[in-house]
Design an enzyme around this catalytic site. Structure first.
Site, PDB file in Angstrom:
ATOM      1  N   GLN A   1       0.835  -1.201   0.000  1.00  0.00           N
ATOM      2  CA  GLN A   1       0.000   0.000   0.000  1.00  0.00           C
ATOM      3  C   GLN A   1       0.872   1.254   0.000  1.00  0.00           C
ATOM      4  O   GLN A   1       1.606   1.500   0.940  1.00  0.00           O
ATOM      5  CB  GLN A   1      -0.897  -0.011   1.247  1.00  0.00           C
ATOM      6  CG  GLN A   1      -1.813   1.194   1.390  1.00  0.00           C
ATOM      7  CD  GLN A   1      -2.606   1.126   2.686  1.00  0.00           C
ATOM      8  OE1 GLN A   1      -2.152   0.559   3.671  1.00  0.00           O
ATOM      9  NE2 GLN A   1      -3.782   1.701   2.689  1.00  0.00           N
ATOM     10  N   GLY A   2       0.784   2.058  -1.049  1.00  0.00           N
ATOM     11  CA  GLY A   2       1.555   3.293  -1.152  1.00  0.00           C
ATOM     12  C   GLY A   2       0.715   4.493  -0.767  1.00  0.00           C
ATOM     13  O   GLY A   2       0.266   5.251  -1.649  1.00  0.00           O
ATOM     14  N   TYR A   3       0.490   4.679   0.514  1.00  0.00           N
ATOM     15  CA  TYR A   3      -0.322   5.799   1.002  1.00  0.00           C
ATOM     16  C   TYR A   3       0.549   6.832   1.730  1.00  0.00           C
ATOM     17  O   TYR A   3       0.745   7.931   1.270  1.00  0.00           O
ATOM     18  CB  TYR A   3      -1.427   5.285   1.940  1.00  0.00           C
ATOM     19  CG  TYR A   3      -2.719   4.894   1.252  1.00  0.00           C
ATOM     20  CD1 TYR A   3      -2.744   4.398  -0.041  1.00  0.00           C
ATOM     21  CD2 TYR A   3      -3.930   4.995   1.915  1.00  0.00           C
ATOM     22  CE1 TYR A   3      -3.927   4.035  -0.658  1.00  0.00           C
ATOM     23  CE2 TYR A   3      -5.129   4.630   1.316  1.00  0.00           C
ATOM     24  CZ  TYR A   3      -5.123   4.154   0.026  1.00  0.00           C
ATOM     25  OH  TYR A   3      -6.305   3.800  -0.578  1.00  0.00           O
ATOM     26  N   SER A   4       1.043   6.469   2.913  1.00  0.00           N
ATOM     27  CA  SER A   4       1.724   7.439   3.776  1.00  0.00           C
ATOM     28  C   SER A   4       3.000   7.982   3.150  1.00  0.00           C
ATOM     29  O   SER A   4       3.702   7.279   2.413  1.00  0.00           O
ATOM     30  CB  SER A   4       2.070   6.798   5.121  1.00  0.00           C
ATOM     31  OG  SER A   4       0.904   6.451   5.832  1.00  0.00           O
TER      32      SER A   4
ATOM     33  N   GLU B   1      -9.927  -1.480   5.421  1.00  0.00           N
ATOM     34  CA  GLU B   1      -8.692  -1.714   6.170  1.00  0.00           C
ATOM     35  C   GLU B   1      -8.950  -1.661   7.667  1.00  0.00           C
ATOM     36  O   GLU B   1      -8.481  -2.511   8.429  1.00  0.00           O
ATOM     37  CB  GLU B   1      -7.640  -0.670   5.788  1.00  0.00           C
ATOM     38  CG  GLU B   1      -6.346  -0.794   6.598  1.00  0.00           C
ATOM     39  CD  GLU B   1      -5.338   0.306   6.292  1.00  0.00           C
ATOM     40  OE1 GLU B   1      -4.243   0.249   6.862  1.00  0.00           O
ATOM     41  OE2 GLU B   1      -5.649   1.210   5.496  1.00  0.00           O
TER      42      GLU B   1
ATOM     43  N   ASN C   1      -5.681   6.366  16.210  1.00  0.00           N
ATOM     44  CA  ASN C   1      -6.957   6.257  16.921  1.00  0.00           C
ATOM     45  C   ASN C   1      -7.543   7.625  17.263  1.00  0.00           C
ATOM     46  O   ASN C   1      -8.764   7.775  17.360  1.00  0.00           O
ATOM     47  CB  ASN C   1      -6.774   5.415  18.187  1.00  0.00           C
ATOM     48  CG  ASN C   1      -6.660   3.933  17.867  1.00  0.00           C
ATOM     49  OD1 ASN C   1      -6.560   3.546  16.695  1.00  0.00           O
ATOM     50  ND2 ASN C   1      -6.673   3.096  18.882  1.00  0.00           N
ATOM     51  N   GLU C   2      -6.683   8.623  17.428  1.00  0.00           N
ATOM     52  CA  GLU C   2      -7.188   9.976  17.662  1.00  0.00           C
ATOM     53  C   GLU C   2      -7.965  10.482  16.450  1.00  0.00           C
ATOM     54  O   GLU C   2      -9.038  11.092  16.579  1.00  0.00           O
ATOM     55  CB  GLU C   2      -6.032  10.921  17.992  1.00  0.00           C
ATOM     56  CG  GLU C   2      -5.368  10.672  19.338  1.00  0.00           C
ATOM     57  CD  GLU C   2      -4.405   9.490  19.336  1.00  0.00           C
ATOM     58  OE1 GLU C   2      -3.928   9.107  20.416  1.00  0.00           O
ATOM     59  OE2 GLU C   2      -4.125   8.946  18.244  1.00  0.00           O
TER      60      GLU C   2
END
Length: 384
Positions: free
Chosen positions: A124-127, A242, A370-371
């Site tokens: 996965q190329g997200y961040s 996800e 989670n925030e």
């Protein structure tokens, strides 16, 4: 949790349990927090693929078994209880649903069957270094040139990029519009010239993650999923799937069950009321999470998206994984100190507990912190 299954589902469970007993490659427990070896992971996924069970949440149309929500629940539970590795989610539960919903027919025919057979592995190329929780701030650029895109930029925290054949990637195709509107969704062959992978060793001492540098990487224009500039819509759709899978209910039941067995076998721990209260609290929280997960599975089985409830699953699921691993480490004491495995005198529930604890510190961060998930719930469910 024990549910009342129909006679047909009970027979189905017996079939799955028997197959797992005969085919699980290593009785080492589900792989949340403990990385599998590449060869073990690939062999296990190909074995499931050959059986037709790897893409167990997919319909028959796309190469899955077409199981009901109850059957999918039974399968995942029996897999975890057998100590089988969990399958990599990137192709199966992230990209797969995106292609089914947004991909064209050529893309579905090309990419879905190899995923279902365990023949091609995805990452996965997200961040990016400056675009983690603020994913829409990504800067990796894709410039259209005739029949291809030229991609330049950097991705980070890319799980198993060093294993992957392909990467689904968010790229910026238009820098002159509001940031969410200028993003597109590309499929990139990891063997393409211009891709460099650099390992990141995490606090658990293993190489799960990577930096991926893309320099003038030529990607065929036919690898664009959906319309150019509509990638943010696809990204949000993928993230709901996800976050649902990150909850890890079945694997948490496995770990908690092992911990309870270890406590019952220890003459000191079994008499400690504080330990009993701690295990009971973990089990109550896990049962509540499971009910929520089942409601979400029921939505998906009716053709509805998981919805914002997936953020709640992600929050509570990862918090429980952390709490269980913390209990394993603290109750194990000296037995939990060995990093990978322990000797004959150490209960398996405590072997590797410290490594698992360290890895799972990240579980409340990856997939969207989670925030951030609490903000999603406040906005979409509470209308704040």
């Amino acid at each position: 949790m024990n549910l009342d299954f129909s006679p047909e589902d009970q027979a189905f469970r017996a079939e799955i349990r028997a197959w797992m007993r005969d085919n699980v490659p290593l009785q080492e427990g589900p792989s949340i927090g403990i990385p599998s070896h590449r060869e073990t992971q690939f062999a296990w996924e190909r074995k499931l693929g050959a059986k037709g069970w790897l893409a167990y949440t997919w319909t028959k149309e796309y190469g899955g078994p077409g199981w009901t929500a109850t059957q999918r629940y039974i399968f995942d539970t029996e897999r975890a209880l057998a100590g089988a590795p969990s399958s990599s989610p990137f192709g199966l539960s992230m990209l797969g649903p995106v292609l089914m919903h947004y991909g064209n027919e050529a893309q579905k025919r090309r990419y879905l069957p190899p995923i279902a057979r365990g023949e091609e592995f995805w990452c996965q190329g997200y961040s990016e270094p400056a675009a983690g929780s603020d994913l829409a701030g990504l800067k990796t650029r894709a410039t259209r040139e005739a029949d291809h895109y030229l991609v330049n930029g950097q991705k980070i925290w890319t799980t198993q990029a060093h294993w992957a054949n392909f990467m689904f990637c968010l790229v910026r195709t238009n820098p002159d519009v509001p940031k969410q509107q200028g993003i597109s969704f590309l499929l990139i062959d990891m063997s393409t010239p211009g891709i460099e992978i650099r390992p990141i060793t995490t606090i658990d001492g293993h190489h799960h993650l990577n930096e991926v540098f893309l320099t003038n990487v030529r990607v065929p224009a036919e690898n664009l999923v959906g319309e150019e500039g509509n990638g943010w819509t696809l990204a949000k759709y993928l993230l709901t799937h996800e976050r649902t899978s990150i909850a890890g209910v079945a694997d948490s039941y496995y770990q908690l069950g092992r911990l309870r067995e270890a406590v019952d076998a220890d003459p000191v721990l079994v008499r400690d009321p504080a330990v009993a209260r701690r295990l009971a609290a973990l089990e109550v929280d896990l049962i509540a999470l499971e009910y929520t997960n089942l409601r979400t599975l029921d939505r998906v089985s009716k053709g509805q998206p998981p919805g914002s409830e997936s953020s709640g699953l992600k929050i509570k699921g990862t918090e429980l994984q952390q709490a269980i691993s913390e209990a394993q480490m603290e109750l194990g004491g000296l037995s939990a100190l060995p990093w990978l495995s322990a000797g004959e005198d150490v209960d398996p529930a405590f072997a590797g507990a410290t490594q698992r604890y360290n890895f799972l510190r990240a579980s409340s961060i990856y997939g969207g912190t989670n925030e951030i998930q609490k903000n999603v719930l406040a906005k979409l469910l509470l209308q704040l």
